[in-house]
Design a protein around this motif. Structure first.
Motif, PDB file in Angstrom:
ATOM      1  N   TYR A   8       0.966  -1.501  -0.038  1.00 32.05           N
ATOM      2  CA  TYR A   8      -0.297  -0.288  -0.160  1.00 32.05           C
ATOM      3  C   TYR A   8       0.624   1.336   0.197  1.00 32.05           C
ATOM      4  O   TYR A   8       2.114   0.936   0.805  1.00 32.05           O
ATOM      5  N   TYR A   9       0.469   2.238  -1.044  1.00 31.62           N
ATOM      6  CA  TYR A   9       1.562   3.496  -0.930  1.00 31.62           C
ATOM      7  C   TYR A   9       0.217   5.077  -0.637  1.00 31.62           C
ATOM      8  O   TYR A   9      -0.503   4.748  -0.771  1.00 31.62           O
ATOM      9  N   LEU A  10       1.116   5.808  -0.255  1.00 30.08           N
ATOM     10  CA  LEU A  10      -0.344   7.128   0.549  1.00 30.08           C
ATOM     11  C   LEU A  10       0.754   7.507  -1.146  1.00 30.08           C
ATOM     12  O   LEU A  10       1.793   8.364  -0.972  1.00 30.08           O
ATOM     13  N   LYS A  22     -11.327   9.372 -10.311  1.00 32.76           N
ATOM     14  CA  LYS A  22     -12.656   9.299 -10.239  1.00 32.76           C
ATOM     15  C   LYS A  22     -13.335   7.741 -10.024  1.00 32.76           C
ATOM     16  O   LYS A  22     -14.668   8.292  -9.909  1.00 32.76           O
ATOM     17  N   THR A  23     -12.801   6.855 -10.037  1.00 30.42           N
ATOM     18  CA  THR A  23     -12.994   5.037  -9.480  1.00 30.42           C
ATOM     19  C   THR A  23     -13.426   5.683  -8.042  1.00 30.42           C
ATOM     20  O   THR A  23     -14.634   5.562  -7.366  1.00 30.42           O
ATOM     21  N   ALA A  24     -12.518   6.335  -7.115  1.00 31.07           N
ATOM     22  CA  ALA A  24     -12.132   6.831  -5.664  1.00 31.07           C
ATOM     23  C   ALA A  24     -13.524   7.955  -5.378  1.00 31.07           C
ATOM     24  O   ALA A  24     -14.698   7.791  -5.077  1.00 31.07           O
ATOM     25  N   GLU A  25     -13.649   8.729  -6.753  1.00 29.04           N
ATOM     26  CA  GLU A  25     -14.944   9.421  -6.331  1.00 29.04           C
ATOM     27  C   GLU A  25     -16.701   9.117  -6.148  1.00 29.04           C
ATOM     28  O   GLU A  25     -17.105   9.047  -5.436  1.00 29.04           O
ATOM     29  N   ALA A  26     -16.721   8.097  -7.176  1.00 31.05           N
ATOM     30  CA  ALA A  26     -17.543   7.433  -7.605  1.00 31.05           C
ATOM     31  C   ALA A  26     -17.903   6.125  -6.401  1.00 31.05           C
ATOM     32  O   ALA A  26     -19.190   6.773  -5.673  1.00 31.05           O
ATOM     33  N   LYS A  27     -17.113   5.467  -5.273  1.00 31.12           N
ATOM     34  CA  LYS A  27     -17.167   4.658  -4.296  1.00 31.12           C
ATOM     35  C   LYS A  27     -17.418   5.636  -4.019  1.00 31.12           C
ATOM     36  O   LYS A  27     -18.616   5.163  -2.783  1.00 31.12           O
ATOM     37  N   GLU A  28     -16.756   7.266  -3.354  1.00 31.03           N
ATOM     38  CA  GLU A  28     -18.066   7.828  -2.453  1.00 31.03           C
ATOM     39  C   GLU A  28     -19.299   8.136  -2.456  1.00 31.03           C
ATOM     40  O   GLU A  28     -19.799   8.356  -1.527  1.00 31.03           O
ATOM     41  N   GLY A  58      -9.058  -1.617  -5.633  1.00 30.25           N
ATOM     42  CA  GLY A  58      -8.093  -1.294  -4.969  1.00 30.25           C
ATOM     43  C   GLY A  58      -7.263   0.359  -4.620  1.00 30.25           C
ATOM     44  O   GLY A  58      -6.361   1.157  -4.664  1.00 30.25           O
ATOM     45  N   VAL A  59      -8.946   0.934  -5.463  1.00 27.94           N
ATOM     46  CA  VAL A  59      -9.059   2.524  -4.306  1.00 27.94           C
ATOM     47  C   VAL A  59      -9.729   2.605  -3.235  1.00 27.94           C
ATOM     48  O   VAL A  59     -10.907   1.673  -3.131  1.00 27.94           O
ATOM     49  N   PHE A  60      -8.802   3.257  -2.092  1.00 25.74           N
ATOM     50  CA  PHE A  60      -9.309   3.622  -0.957  1.00 25.74           C
ATOM     51  C   PHE A  60      -9.575   5.011  -0.314  1.00 25.74           C
ATOM     52  O   PHE A  60      -8.411   5.623  -0.888  1.00 25.74           O
ATOM     53  N   PHE A  62      -8.138   7.606   2.348  1.00 19.87           N
ATOM     54  CA  PHE A  62      -7.056   6.988   2.949  1.00 19.87           C
ATOM     55  C   PHE A  62      -7.616   7.257   4.534  1.00 19.87           C
ATOM     56  O   PHE A  62      -7.172   6.294   5.186  1.00 19.87           O
ATOM     57  N   ASN A  63      -8.812   7.361   5.385  1.00 19.07           N
ATOM     58  CA  ASN A  63      -9.118   7.539   6.273  1.00 19.07           C
ATOM     59  C   ASN A  63      -9.794   5.686   6.273  1.00 19.07           C
ATOM     60  O   ASN A  63      -9.892   5.528   7.520  1.00 19.07           O
ATOM     61  N   ALA A  64      -9.789   5.290   5.578  1.00 17.80           N
ATOM     62  CA  ALA A  64     -10.132   3.719   5.519  1.00 17.80           C
ATOM     63  C   ALA A  64      -9.234   3.003   5.383  1.00 17.80           C
ATOM     64  O   ALA A  64      -9.430   1.394   5.911  1.00 17.80           O
ATOM     65  N   VAL A  65      -8.397   2.802   5.310  1.00 19.64           N
ATOM     66  CA  VAL A  65      -7.638   2.159   5.185  1.00 19.64           C
ATOM     67  C   VAL A  65      -6.838   1.548   6.705  1.00 19.64           C
ATOM     68  O   VAL A  65      -6.586   2.618   7.340  1.00 19.64           O
ATOM     69  N   SER A  66      -6.440   0.881   6.886  1.00 18.08           N
ATOM     70  CA  SER A  66      -5.913  -0.141   8.123  1.00 18.08           C
ATOM     71  C   SER A  66      -5.293  -1.131   8.200  1.00 18.08           C
ATOM     72  O   SER A  66      -5.443  -1.857   7.034  1.00 18.08           O
TER      73      SER A  66
END
Length: 66
Positions: A8-10, A22-28, A58-60, A62-66
């Motif tokens: 995982y990378y920040l 845009k995938t991250a935006e759609a998931k949100e 594969g897209v999350f 930041f606050n959802a990654v743990s």
């Protein structure tokens, strides 16, 4: 996570390809119930369903990654 070979990378969002952002935006949108379906979410953000399904696991945020 024993046996988990994922890395995982920040990463600053502006360096990501447009389809990934845009995938991250759609998931949100889906998570906030601002879109009822994947079809609706991808239409709002302007990507294809195939792009969404390619990157969605594969897209999350930041606050959802743990």
């Amino acid at each position: 996570m024993a046996g988990d070979n994922h890395k995982y990378y920040l990463v600053e969002g502006t360096i990501l390809p447009e389809a990934v952002r845009k995938t991250a935006e759609a998931k949100e949108l889906l998570a906030r119930s601002e879109a009822a379906t994947v079809n609706e979410a991808v239409a709002i953000v302007g990507i294809s369903r195939s792009a969404y399904y390619k990157y969605k696991d594969g897209v999350f945020p930041f606050n959802a990654v743990s």
